[in-house]
Scaffold this active site. Structure first.
Site, PDB file in Angstrom:
ATOM      1  N   ASP A   1       3.382  -0.791   4.529  1.00 57.23           N
ATOM      2  CA  ASP A   1       1.856  -0.700   3.832  1.00 57.23           C
ATOM      3  C   ASP A   1       1.968   0.523   2.984  1.00 57.23           C
ATOM      4  O   ASP A   1       2.218   1.439   3.295  1.00 57.23           O
ATOM      5  CB  ASP A   1       1.111  -0.363   5.056  1.00 57.23           C
ATOM      6  CG  ASP A   1      -0.372  -0.497   4.730  1.00 57.23           C
ATOM      7  OD1 ASP A   1      -0.685  -0.513   3.388  1.00 57.23           O
ATOM      8  OD2 ASP A   1      -1.568  -0.203   5.291  1.00 57.23           O
TER       9      ASP A   1
ATOM     10  N   GLU B   1       2.059  -4.738   2.582  1.00 56.43           N
ATOM     11  CA  GLU B   1       0.721  -4.756   2.433  1.00 56.43           C
ATOM     12  C   GLU B   1       0.318  -3.878   1.245  1.00 56.43           C
ATOM     13  O   GLU B   1       0.898  -2.702   1.165  1.00 56.43           O
ATOM     14  CB  GLU B   1       0.215  -4.110   4.007  1.00 56.43           C
ATOM     15  CG  GLU B   1      -0.872  -4.578   4.231  1.00 56.43           C
ATOM     16  CD  GLU B   1      -1.385  -3.874   5.658  1.00 56.43           C
ATOM     17  OE1 GLU B   1      -2.275  -3.261   5.691  1.00 56.43           O
ATOM     18  OE2 GLU B   1      -0.645  -3.999   6.655  1.00 56.43           O
TER      19      GLU B   1
ATOM     20  N   ASP C   1      -4.963  -5.872   1.746  1.00 55.72           N
ATOM     21  CA  ASP C   1      -5.848  -5.281   2.662  1.00 55.72           C
ATOM     22  C   ASP C   1      -7.016  -4.634   1.999  1.00 55.72           C
ATOM     23  O   ASP C   1      -8.022  -5.528   2.008  1.00 55.72           O
ATOM     24  CB  ASP C   1      -4.860  -4.243   3.235  1.00 55.72           C
ATOM     25  CG  ASP C   1      -5.778  -3.487   4.560  1.00 55.72           C
ATOM     26  OD1 ASP C   1      -6.809  -3.804   4.802  1.00 55.72           O
ATOM     27  OD2 ASP C   1      -5.260  -2.496   5.091  1.00 55.72           O
TER      28      ASP C   1
HETATM   29 MG    MG Z   1      -3.405  -1.439   5.238  1.00 58.45          MG
END
Ligand code: MG
Length: 362
Positions: free
Chosen positions: A190, A218, A243
């Site tokens: 992420d 992400e 996201d």
């Molecule tokens: Mg995230």
């Protein structure tokens, strides 16, 4: 059954260790808890953490919008008209997704209590157990490798590695974690918007060539850069998940139409609760795109709601619901049962929450 009252509380819970991403570092969860009171002593619980760097929300804003714009419209209404009430919440103000989520969750909980059924069964009931990943905060490579090994020893099969803080260091971090945990652990990254599009493509390709075997990446680029997100998705083999670019069902529709990502990360605090989260998941399912359900830094109240949502729907195939495992204390009695990576849903009405310790009314 009439809604008699809506009360708000402050919940403060320390973390085991500081939570660090490309966007922020925090050492405790300071959340707003909503309790909606029905008749015969029935209660609905909801919660919102203030995540200013992602949703723009702070506690006074969450509480103010609920107090002035949402609660007066709900008190005296019948909980049986759930969709009408959810629509009222959704239309009460522009933005304010965390405040809306806290109330939406409490309404669903009260509604499920009214019919004496677990929430995941009310939502579709696809299963009663899910597996979550565990987040490794962004730190120096060797510290991250240590944290990753500790998580694997605790039984986690999937790790979410926070990156997005410097290109060379990110590569070093992921290499260190992969070497430390071996080939059988799934690694998702992420970047929390920490890269630019071309930089992200270069870096992910390098990781692919090194055989670091990433399950997904992400939010590589800034939330508003949908063209950049699409560019990354088109130019790497690794799956790319949106996201911070995804809040509403309308956002989901646009991302899917643009083919800007391969996967969506639904969080109740971005969508404004379960009502919109359901719409996002259904839209994605229709496009053949799977969803993950994640959370902000939340206590077990709203993470329990996210787990019920995730357990209810087959198109939600990934879970990032480790927030309660990052807390040093658990003030919530009842709700999800957490056993390392395994999350079990209780066969109790609603969210299944019995009580919450240490609440201060606000
Ligand atoms: Mg995230």
């Amino acid at each position: 059954m009439k809604i008699k009252n809506l009360r708000m509380f402050h919940l403060s819970v320390p973390l085991k260790k500081p939570f660090k991403t490309a966007l922020r570092a925090v050492d405790s969860a300071e959340d707003t808890v909503v309790i909606i009171e029905g008749e015969k002593g029935l209660l609905g619980f909801g919660e919102a953490p203030p995540t200013a760097v992602i949703t723009g929300d702070i506690n006074p804003g969450i509480r103010g919008i609920i107090r002035e714009k949402i609660a007066p419209k709900l008190i005296g209404e019948e909980i049986e008209n759930l969709e009408k009430l959810l629509h009222i919440v959704d239309r009460a103000a522009v933005g304010n997704s965390s405040a809306k989520a806290a109330v939406d969750i409490a309404l669903y909980d009260l509604f499920a209590h009214r019919y004496n059924i677990p929430l995941f069964r009310l939502l579709g009931g696809n299963g009663s157990q899910i597996m979550t990943d565990l987040t490794v905060s962004v730190n120096k490579a060797d510290e991250m490798a240590e944290d990753a090994v500790k998580a694997v020893k605790e039984g986690y099969k999937t790790l979410k590695i926070k990156v997005g803080k410097g290109r060379d260091k990110d590569l070093e971090r992921v290499k260190a974690v992969r070497e430390a945990v071996g080939p059988d652990i799934a690694i998702r990254l992420d970047a929390n918007q920490g890269w630019e599009a071309k930089e992200a493509v270069g870096l992910i390709k390098e990781m692919e060539e090194l055989g670091l075997n990433l399950e997904l990446v992400e939010q590589p680029v800034p939330a508003g850069d949908l063209e950049g997100l699409k560019f990354v998705t088109e130019n790497v083999m690794t799956k790319i998940m949106a996201d911070e670019s995804l809040f509403s069902p309308a956002n989901a529709f646009l991302l899917l139409k643009m083919k800007a990502c391969d996967l969506l990360n639904i969080k109740l605090m971005k969508s404004g609760g379960i009502y919109n989260a359901n719409q996002i998941n259904s839209t994605a399912e229709a496009w053949g795109v799977e969803c993950m359900v994640g959370s902000m830094l939340e206590s077990k109240i709203s993470v329990t709601a996210a787990a019920h949502l995730g357990a209810a729907h087959k198109n939600i195939t990934r879970f990032d619901l480790d927030a309660p495992s990052l807390l040093a204390e658990d003030p919530v009695q009842g709700g999800i049962e957490i056993d390392g990576p395994i999350i079990r849903l209780p066969e109790k009405p609603g969210l299944g929450i019995d009580d919450i310790a240490g609440l201060k009314e606000v």
